[in-house]
Design an enzyme around this catalytic site. Structure first.
Site, PDB file in Angstrom:
ATOM      1  N   GLY A 425       0.919  -1.395  -0.018  1.00  0.00           N
ATOM      2  CA  GLY A 425      -0.159   0.082  -0.004  1.00  0.00           C
ATOM      3  C   GLY A 425       0.915   1.309   0.042  1.00  0.00           C
ATOM      4  O   GLY A 425       2.111   1.315   0.095  1.00  0.00           O
ATOM      5  N   PRO A 426       0.323   2.456  -0.088  1.00  0.00           N
ATOM      6  CA  PRO A 426       0.967   3.554  -0.219  1.00  0.00           C
ATOM      7  C   PRO A 426       1.575   3.941   1.150  1.00  0.00           C
ATOM      8  O   PRO A 426       1.218   3.382   2.172  1.00  0.00           O
ATOM      9  CB  PRO A 426      -0.085   4.806  -0.375  1.00  0.00           C
ATOM     10  CG  PRO A 426      -1.631   4.023  -0.293  1.00  0.00           C
ATOM     11  CD  PRO A 426      -1.393   2.444  -0.385  1.00  0.00           C
ATOM     12  N   VAL A 429       0.427   4.486   5.435  1.00  0.00           N
ATOM     13  CA  VAL A 429      -0.965   3.869   6.067  1.00  0.00           C
ATOM     14  C   VAL A 429      -0.961   2.843   7.145  1.00  0.00           C
ATOM     15  O   VAL A 429      -1.994   2.215   7.370  1.00  0.00           O
ATOM     16  CB  VAL A 429      -1.823   3.355   4.671  1.00  0.00           C
ATOM     17  CG1 VAL A 429      -2.008   4.287   3.370  1.00  0.00           C
ATOM     18  CG2 VAL A 429      -0.724   2.221   4.106  1.00  0.00           C
ATOM     19  N   SER A 750      -3.964   3.298 -18.985  1.00  0.00           N
ATOM     20  CA  SER A 750      -5.117   3.453 -18.559  1.00  0.00           C
ATOM     21  C   SER A 750      -5.645   5.026 -18.835  1.00  0.00           C
ATOM     22  O   SER A 750      -6.786   5.395 -18.350  1.00  0.00           O
ATOM     23  CB  SER A 750      -5.178   3.379 -17.179  1.00  0.00           C
ATOM     24  OG  SER A 750      -4.437   4.120 -16.330  1.00  0.00           O
ATOM     25  N   LYS A 793      -7.110   5.006  -7.180  1.00  0.00           N
ATOM     26  CA  LYS A 793      -7.368   5.832  -8.141  1.00  0.00           C
ATOM     27  C   LYS A 793      -8.718   6.726  -7.654  1.00  0.00           C
ATOM     28  O   LYS A 793      -8.790   8.102  -7.610  1.00  0.00           O
ATOM     29  CB  LYS A 793      -7.564   5.417  -9.836  1.00  0.00           C
ATOM     30  CG  LYS A 793      -6.308   5.192 -10.337  1.00  0.00           C
ATOM     31  CD  LYS A 793      -6.627   4.030 -11.589  1.00  0.00           C
ATOM     32  CE  LYS A 793      -5.584   4.165 -12.449  1.00  0.00           C
ATOM     33  NZ  LYS A 793      -6.060   3.202 -13.437  1.00  0.00           N
TER      34      LYS A 793
END
Ligand SMILES: Nc1ncnc2c1ncn2[C@@H]1O[C@H](COP(=O)(O)OP(=O)(O)OP(=O)(O)O)[C@@H](O)[C@H]1O
Ligand SMILES: [Mg+2]
Length: 861
Positions: A425-426, A429, A750, A793
């Protein structure tokens, strides 16, 4: 048999005499007597020895000749001889029956047992037999005393023994200064030699040195001194005593030099050995003293301690054997040896590892849940997974026996006791802090290593001991630090391993993380296997794509995604604010944050997936308040949305306002991007100008993204008529597509529909609605394909203040992962074709009088 008297030195004589005490008793007084020139009757009473005065030899006489092998007998000296040949024994018997006199002549060929007359020297000595001793082996030992020199004139009889006619040769004894000086030198050299040769009896030396007659001196010393037969014969044959002294002095000097040199060589060798052994002896002495005192010396004390440690370490058989083996080597090495230290360090490592230290798991699920909730807000999925893991352990423990009885047949598989979780994960967190919390919940110890920047396999698995300064790798180091073999072991930032020529750290990690292999993890330094199967490994990463596939395969991926604004405020209220208040030395009653203030910090002062900056900003506020209180300006601070800028300055982000400003111009659309930091919004800008260069792309776009842009352009061209774009437009116009925002490389398909939207917006001069963000791959024919990273996103779009998202139809299921709050406040438009995207995204045609680009574009259209 000793009958052959090779030329004997005094040492040989002494040795020979020592063999036979009676013989020695007889000979010593005799020798002394000769030396002391005792004249007259022989006082020896031995019955076999005939007695009588020494007759004076006539000038010419006939006399039995006894050949000598390897020795010369001189006048005025006493010499022991051994006779063994029957003919010689016969001779001796006959001589004894007569006047006891015989001629002694050396053989030139001592190797012959029975020499012929021509093998004998001419010059010899007339001697008388003084004593005779028959040995049990049939040989006869004689003591003879030399009387006069003689020369053999002719042999007149050869059987049964030689008889010759001989003439007596007189000696020439000059008494000059030269003889005196020579005699003195001879004495000195002899004394020097005697001092170096321990076997010459001291009292004999004294007697010899006392001799005054130079002739007797020469003969006596020559009799004792080891020399070649030729030299010995020459001394006898020389007529002048001066010459004899010269000859003898040369021999003695040479001998003394040789002896001296020999001694020097010996001394040198000895001193070198002594130097080497000195330390050894001192140590041995020290040991002896220490053991006398009941103490151990340093080394054996150390070895004892190490042995105790080895016994206590609870090692598996292999490790223990290795340790004991090394201990034995250590015991044999001198403490000063370089290798000593190496082995000792090795044993220190071996014995200090937690081979059998294990903490009992706290398997109380309710308590574990409590701990996890106490440490972290939200993160339900992760917490659930942890509790499942604990539940499984609990079951296995409680049902151990029953389970063993019903074990599946395939014995080749290990039971997987450990688990390898990977939190992806980023930043910020709570991945790392979750690890700590899990350890706390399970009652295990926690240890963490960061793999960021690790590029060398040896950092994971250690260096072989042959390297100077070798050490175990980080895994083993961490285990020693933590002291148990079942810790929660966090391998942080596994996606930041570096791959280059230093070797492959990932393959070493594979061994660590593969439950099939890690029961026998072999560190290069340790050499022996360490069981890692009880370790609960947790890895963390920001970007799954950077983890080599084989590694990824062995881990259970648990995504930890970014937080929504509401979640951040909850985390701030429950965790970050109390912590920062405490860390900055404040009391909770001295500062309060309103919810609105926290929302504002999260929205306008930070833009991140995690909460790290949020915490930092809260900390900043707390510091300012602490200063005010310390300066006595206030006693309590209430932080609100309104006064926040007093503490943090102007807001850094403006949400939708900012976005709306940028997309007001036709040709700009907002895409959504996934980044390792958690997702972001992405502006795609298109512009046009007259020209024929065609299509330009900028903004450090990756290959896939460039192809995707081409596809978008082709799609737009193929539909040009639909939007009222003239046929020849693309020949006369250059189009430039740019994706700004840092020089951060962007890639992936994308942004396809975003680029198509920007192009259509540009060409139709219709701006894109500002609240809309979009993501999706486009095909040439205008189909929209699903993409990844939807959750991050959308969270990023939400943070940026967008309210409507265009998504590929097939990504609809991904919305389930979203937090309620986001799902409820945002609008989602699902599409399958690009046409639907364009329709949903473009606003009604609008004019922007302040927009030069748009005007310029129009002018040239
Ligand atoms: N859900 C949460 N509840 C309480 N505190 C949290 C939560 N998430 C993060 N934090 C706090 O945020 C801070 C940053 O978390 P942490 O260092 O664990 O981030 P991380 O995910 O490991 O980031 P990185 O990828 O940069 O290493 C920690 O102090 C952590 O306690
Ligand atoms: Mg971390």
């Amino acid at each position: 048999m000793p009958a052959s008297r090779w030329h004997m030195g005094w040492e040989d004589i002494m040795h020979w005499l020592e063999e036979d005490a009676a013989w020695q008793e007889a000979i010593m007084p005799f020798l002394h007597r000769i030396l002391n020139r005792t004249k007259g009757e022989d006082q020896d009473n031995a019955s076999e020895t005939p007695q009588g005065p020494e007759p004076q030899a006539p000038e010419i006489l006939e006399i039995p000749i006894l050949p000598l092998r390897g020795t010369v007998v001189y006048p005025q000296t006493g010499t022991p001889l051994t006779v063994g040949l029957p003919r010689s024994i016969r001779l001796v018997d006959d001589v004894l029956a007569n006047d006891r006199r015989l001629g002694l002549v050396a053989s030139k060929k001592p190797e012959l047992e029975d020499p012929a007359p021509e093998d004998l020297y001419d010059i010899g000595t007339i001697a008388s037999i003084h004593r005779l001793f028959r040995a049990p082996d049939g040989t006869v030992r004689l003591l003879v005393q030399g009387q006069q020199r003689m020369r053999v004139l002719e042999y007149i009889q050869t059987e049964p023994y030689f008889v010759a006619r001989v003439e007596v040769i007189p000696e020439a004894t000059e008494h000059s200064l030269e003889t005196e000086a020579l005699a003195r030198n001879v004495r000195e050299q002899f004394q020097a030699i005697a001092e170096m040769v321990a076997s010459i009896p001291k009292e004999l030396v004294a007697s010899v040195l006392a001799l005054e007659d130079p002739l007797q001196l020469v003969y006596t010393i020559a009799n004792f001194q080891r020399m070649s037969l030729e030299d010995a014969q020459e001394i006898l044959a020389l007529d002048s005593v001066t010459e004899k002294l010269h000859k003898l002095l040369a021999i003695l000097t040479h001998e003394a030099e040789v002896l001296e040199l020999g001694q020097k060589i010996q001394d040198k060798a000895r001193s070198e050995i002594e130097k080497m052994q000195r330390e050894y002896f001192l140590r041995e002495q020290m040991k002896a003293i220490q053991s006398e005192l009941g103490e151990d010396d340093e080394q054996s004390a150390e070895i004892k301690t190490l042995r105790r440690k080895i016994e206590a370490a609870g090692m598996p058989e292999e490790a223990k054997e290795q340790a004991l083996h090394e201990l034995e080597r250590l015991a044999r090495l001198p403490i000063a040896a370089a290798e000593y230290g190496v082995i000792r360090t090795y044993l220190d490592w071996l014995t200090s590892l937690p081979w059998s230290e294990i903490t009992a798991d706290d398997l109380d699920l309710a308590r574990a849940q409590e701990v996890l909730d106490k440490d972290h807000y939200g993160l339900e999925e992760v917490k659930e997974r942890i509790l499942e893991y604990l539940a499984v352990r609990k079951m296995r423990q409680e049902r151990r026996e029953a389970l063993e009885a019903r074990a599946p047949e395939d014995a080749i598989r290990h039971d997987r006791e450990g688990a390898i979780l990977c939190f992806v994960g980023p930043p910020g967190v709570g991945k790392t802090s979750l690890g700590r919390s899990i350890a706390r919940a399970m009652g295990r110890k926690f240890v963490r290593i960061s793999l960021g920047g690790v590029r060398d396999e040896a950092e994971i698995r250690g260096h072989r001991r042959t390297y100077i300064g070798a050490m175990p790798g980080r895994i083993i180091q961490a285990l020693r630090r933590v002291g148990t073999r079942n810790p929660v072991f966090m391998l942080d930032e596994i996606d930041k391993l570096v791959f280059d020529f230093h070797g492959d750290p990932a393959s070493a990690l594979l061994e660590v993380l593969d439950p099939e292999q890690n029961t026998e993890f072999r560190d290069h330094y340790l050499e022996v296997a360490f069981d890692l199967s009880q370790v609960l490994f947790i890895t963390t990463a920001n970007d799954l794509d950077n983890i080599p596939a084989p590694l990824r395969d062995r881990m259970e991926i648990i995504p930890v995604s970014g937080y929504t604004e509401n979640e951040k405020v909850e985390i701030a209220k429950g965790y970050l604010v109390p912590r920062q208040i405490h860390e900055n030395g404040l009391f909770p009653e001295e500062i309060t944050f309103t919810d609105e203030a926290l929302h504002t910090i999260a929205r306008a002062y930070t833009r991140e997936a995690g909460v790290r900056n949020l915490e930092r900003q809260i900390g900043k506020v707390c510091r300012k308040v602490a200063r005010q209180i310390a300066e006595g300006k206030t006693t309590h601070a209430q932080i609100t949305a309104d006064n926040l800028s007093d503490y943090l300055g102007r807001p850094r982000y403006y949400g939708l306002e900012e976005v709306a400003h940028r997309v007001a111009i036709p040709g700009v659309a907002i895409g959504l991007a996934w980044t390792p930091a958690g997702g972001d919004i992405l502006f795609v800008e298109a512009t046009k100008m007259p020209g024929s260069k065609g299509f330009t792309l900028t903004g450090s776009l990756g290959e896939v993204m460039q192809e995707s842009a081409q596809a978008a352009l082709s799609y737009v061209r193929s539909r040009a008529a639909q939007w009222g774009i003239p046929e020849d437009f693309f020949e006369k116009t250059d189009i430039h597509l740019h994706v700004p925002a840092g020089a951060q490389p962007k890639d992936g398909p994308s942004a396809g529909i975003t680029m198509a939207t920007a192009l259509v917006s540009l060409l139709t001069e219709q701006p894109v609605k500002p609240e809309i963000g979009m993501t999706g791959e486009i095909t040439l024919r205008g189909q929209v394909l699903p993409v990844g990273g939807i959750k991050e996103k959308i969270l990023a779009a939400h943070r940026a203040g967008l309210t409507t998202i265009i998504l590929p139809q097939r990504n609809q299921a991904d919305l389930e992962d979203l937090p309620e709050q986001v799902r409820e406040t945002m609008r989602f438009i699902f599409v399958t074709t690009a046409d639907e995207v364009i329709q949903a995204a473009l606003a009604a045609p609008s004019q922007h009088p302040d927009d030069e680009n748009a005007q310029g574009a129009k002018r040239h259209a």
